[in-house]
Design a protein around this motif. Structure first.
Motif, PDB file in Angstrom:
ATOM      1  N   VAL A 134      35.451  32.392  41.387  1.00 25.13           N
ATOM      2  CA  VAL A 134      36.741  31.854  40.923  1.00 25.13           C
ATOM      3  C   VAL A 134      36.865  30.376  41.288  1.00 25.13           C
ATOM      4  O   VAL A 134      37.530  29.603  40.595  1.00 25.13           O
ATOM      5  CB  VAL A 134      37.900  32.717  41.489  1.00 25.13           C
ATOM      6  N   GLU A 135      36.176  29.997  42.346  1.00 21.00           N
ATOM      7  CA  GLU A 135      36.172  28.591  42.750  1.00 21.00           C
ATOM      8  C   GLU A 135      35.740  27.677  41.592  1.00 21.00           C
ATOM      9  O   GLU A 135      36.174  26.523  41.499  1.00 21.00           O
ATOM     10  CB  GLU A 135      35.232  28.421  43.961  1.00 21.00           C
ATOM     11  N   ASN A 136      34.890  28.207  40.703  1.00 20.87           N
ATOM     12  CA  ASN A 136      34.420  27.398  39.571  1.00 20.87           C
ATOM     13  C   ASN A 136      35.518  27.079  38.559  1.00 20.87           C
ATOM     14  O   ASN A 136      35.312  26.266  37.655  1.00 20.87           O
ATOM     15  CB  ASN A 136      33.252  28.082  38.863  1.00 20.87           C
ATOM     16  N   TYR A 137      36.666  27.757  38.689  1.00 25.49           N
ATOM     17  CA  TYR A 137      37.816  27.440  37.836  1.00 25.49           C
ATOM     18  C   TYR A 137      38.827  26.560  38.575  1.00 25.49           C
ATOM     19  O   TYR A 137      39.804  26.104  37.990  1.00 25.49           O
ATOM     20  CB  TYR A 137      38.552  28.707  37.394  1.00 25.49           C
ATOM     21  N   LEU A 138      38.609  26.403  39.870  1.00 27.10           N
ATOM     22  CA  LEU A 138      39.607  25.719  40.714  1.00 27.10           C
ATOM     23  C   LEU A 138      39.105  24.388  41.266  1.00 27.10           C
ATOM     24  O   LEU A 138      39.907  23.559  41.699  1.00 27.10           O
ATOM     25  CB  LEU A 138      39.987  26.619  41.905  1.00 27.10           C
ATOM     26  N   SER A 193      47.397  32.985  38.033  1.00 31.22           N
ATOM     27  CA  SER A 193      46.955  33.821  39.158  1.00 31.22           C
ATOM     28  C   SER A 193      45.740  33.250  39.884  1.00 31.22           C
ATOM     29  O   SER A 193      45.429  33.658  41.005  1.00 31.22           O
ATOM     30  CB  SER A 193      46.616  35.235  38.675  1.00 31.22           C
ATOM     31  N   LEU A 194      45.051  32.301  39.245  1.00 29.82           N
ATOM     32  CA  LEU A 194      43.738  31.879  39.760  1.00 29.82           C
ATOM     33  C   LEU A 194      43.770  31.442  41.220  1.00 29.82           C
ATOM     34  O   LEU A 194      42.916  31.834  42.015  1.00 29.82           O
ATOM     35  CB  LEU A 194      43.188  30.719  38.918  1.00 29.82           C
ATOM     36  N   ALA A 195      44.754  30.601  41.536  1.00 37.34           N
ATOM     37  CA  ALA A 195      44.780  30.028  42.884  1.00 37.34           C
ATOM     38  C   ALA A 195      45.409  30.973  43.893  1.00 37.34           C
ATOM     39  O   ALA A 195      45.485  30.645  45.078  1.00 37.34           O
ATOM     40  CB  ALA A 195      45.522  28.693  42.873  1.00 37.34           C
ATOM     41  N   GLY A 196      45.836  32.135  43.439  1.00 37.46           N
ATOM     42  CA  GLY A 196      46.575  33.035  44.323  1.00 37.46           C
ATOM     43  C   GLY A 196      45.715  33.836  45.270  1.00 37.46           C
ATOM     44  O   GLY A 196      46.226  34.581  46.106  1.00 37.46           O
ATOM     45  N   GLY A 197      44.398  33.727  45.142  1.00 34.90           N
ATOM     46  CA  GLY A 197      43.523  34.418  46.074  1.00 34.90           C
ATOM     47  C   GLY A 197      43.310  35.883  45.751  1.00 34.90           C
ATOM     48  O   GLY A 197      42.734  36.631  46.545  1.00 34.90           O
ATOM     49  N   GLY A 198      43.762  36.322  44.596  1.00 35.99           N
ATOM     50  CA  GLY A 198      43.586  37.726  44.229  1.00 35.99           C
ATOM     51  C   GLY A 198      42.132  38.082  43.961  1.00 35.99           C
ATOM     52  O   GLY A 198      41.747  39.247  44.069  1.00 35.99           O
ATOM     53  N   ASN A 199      41.362  37.101  43.604  1.00 36.04           N
ATOM     54  CA  ASN A 199      39.939  37.335  43.322  1.00 36.04           C
ATOM     55  C   ASN A 199      39.095  36.195  43.876  1.00 36.04           C
ATOM     56  O   ASN A 199      39.472  35.033  43.760  1.00 36.04           O
ATOM     57  CB  ASN A 199      39.693  37.390  41.802  1.00 36.04           C
ATOM     58  N   GLN A 200      37.970  36.547  44.431  1.00 33.69           N
ATOM     59  CA  GLN A 200      36.971  35.542  44.814  1.00 33.69           C
ATOM     60  C   GLN A 200      35.960  35.346  43.696  1.00 33.69           C
ATOM     61  O   GLN A 200      35.377  34.270  43.552  1.00 33.69           O
ATOM     62  CB  GLN A 200      36.239  35.970  46.097  1.00 33.69           C
TER      63      GLN A 200
END
Ligand code: FES
Ligand SMILES: [Fe+2]
Length: 375
Positions: free
Chosen positions: A37-41, A342-349
């Motif tokens: 998910v870091e690749n989107y953030l 939701s991306l930055a919410g930490g719901g998924n790595q």
């Protein structure tokens, strides 16, 4: 899923689809993919992706948008204002849209022109980018007009599309060799639309490249005309072709009918990294997803029709096709914007793309490899 094999014929795809209907199956990738998910953030990753978009031959617009001498289109590509125009010699040229005096953009929007006069102080350029007139030129002693034309950007037309490479050298134009004819000559531009969407460009792209979401997301729009989770998925180079069948395909159970894709197959051609050409009944759509920020994308859409315009008996066909499409697009954008929030919410790595989402695996693995190639 074959890699770099010739794309299947319509008849072969239709047979694949009928077999999938009978077997309650769909094309499945051999592997799944875990995308951090870091690749989107990550701003660093975003900048690297923009760098790739400047160094890869990317779709600027359909060729038919620039259908005659002087037809031009301006837009930003990977954050850089560009101007593309068809010259008197029939060639499309693209330039950095920056006046060689003090950088004003010399053209805006799209249209047809005999040349371009900078609105700031009136320096004028020909369709080939050459600087042809400088008002009160004596104020610029020694100005070499021949060396002060608009700065060109490498441009090729392929398959009915204009591709630009802003910073050539990293990838050759041969990456386009696998691209077949995408837009036939007899198409017309019906509508050009530009919209900004509050989602990362990859999240938006992902929504186009799998049919696993058709029933839940498009329950009353696409699903009644199509199938849930039933696709034929192929790869060509770094690109994908994802086929979405319509229920009307059942008519080809009758083996005596000649098999054609018309009104039974929607082909979504993903042209790596950020463009698509999608066929619908009575409509073809070219899309470019232009990243503006990590969480913002400008979507350029060209709705093209050939068939509908020629079909005098059914003049409403294009409008009906647009309405059909718009309903699904609204649903897809709602999904993308929700994911973005939701991306930055930490719901998924990581996001896991399953075997039904093989085109996404190919997209992300191609993107990773292309970025590594630039290091
Ligand atoms: S900036 Fe274009 S003429 Fe001055
Ligand atoms: Fe969708």
């Amino acid at each position: 899923m074959p890699n770099d094999a010739a794309l299947k014929t319509d008849a072969e795809v239709i047979q694949n689809v009928l077999d999938h209907i009978d077997g309650w199956s769909t094309d499945e990738a051999t592997e799944t993919w875990l995308e951090p998910v870091e690749n989107y953030l990550s701003q660093d990753r975003f900048e690297a992706e923009l760098g790739l978009l400047r160094r890869y031959p990317t779709v600027f617009c359909p060729s038919l948008v620039l259908d005659r001498t002087g037809a031009f289109l301006t837009r930003e590509a990977a954050g850089v204002p560009l101007l593309a125009v068809r010259g008197a010699d029939g060639r499309v040229r693209a330039f950095r849209n920056a006046c060689r005096h003090r950088g004003m953009q010399v053209a805006e929007g799209c249209g047809r022109a005999g040349g371009f006069m900078c609105p700031y102080h009136g320096w004028s350029y020909g369709l080939d980018g050459s600087l042809v007139h400088v008002p009160h030129e004596e104020g610029f002693p020694g100005l070499e007009k021949a060396g002060r034309g608009l700065v060109p950007v490498q441009t090729v037309e392929r398959g009915g599309l204009v591709f630009v490479t802003q910073e050539p050298g990293a990838f050759g134009d041969d990456v386009l060799d696998v691209i077949p004819e995408m837009i036939p000559d007899d198409e017309h531009l019906h509508l050009y639309d530009v919209a900004e969407v509050a989602a990362n460009w990859k999240v938006l792209m992902e929504g186009f490249l799998e049919g696993y979401h058709i029933k839940p997301t498009h329950r009353e729009s696409f699903y009644p005309h199509g199938f849930d989770n039933l696709n034929v998925v192929e790869r060509f180079g770094r690109n994908n072709r994802v086929v979405f069948p319509f229920r009307a395909i059942e008519k080809f159970r009758d083996a005596s009918r000649e098999r054609s894709a018309d009104r039974v197959l929607s082909y979504n051609n993903h042209l790596f990294p950020n463009a698509m050409v999608i066929t619908f009944p009575d409509m073809r759509v070219a899309l470019v997803l232009e990243p503006l920020a990590l969480d913002r994308t400008r979507v350029h859409s060209w709705a093209l029709n050939g068939r509908a315009l020629k079909n005098e008996a059914n003049p409403a066909a294009t409008q009906a096709a647009m309405a059909f499409l718009d309903a699904g697009v609204v649903e897809d954008r709602a999904m993308a914007c929700s994911i973005q929030r939701s991306l930055a919410g930490g719901g998924n790595q990581v996001f896991e793309f399953g075997r039904y989402e093989g085109a996404l695996t190919h997209f992300h693995s191609s993107l990773r490899d292309a970025l590594e190639h630039l290091r």
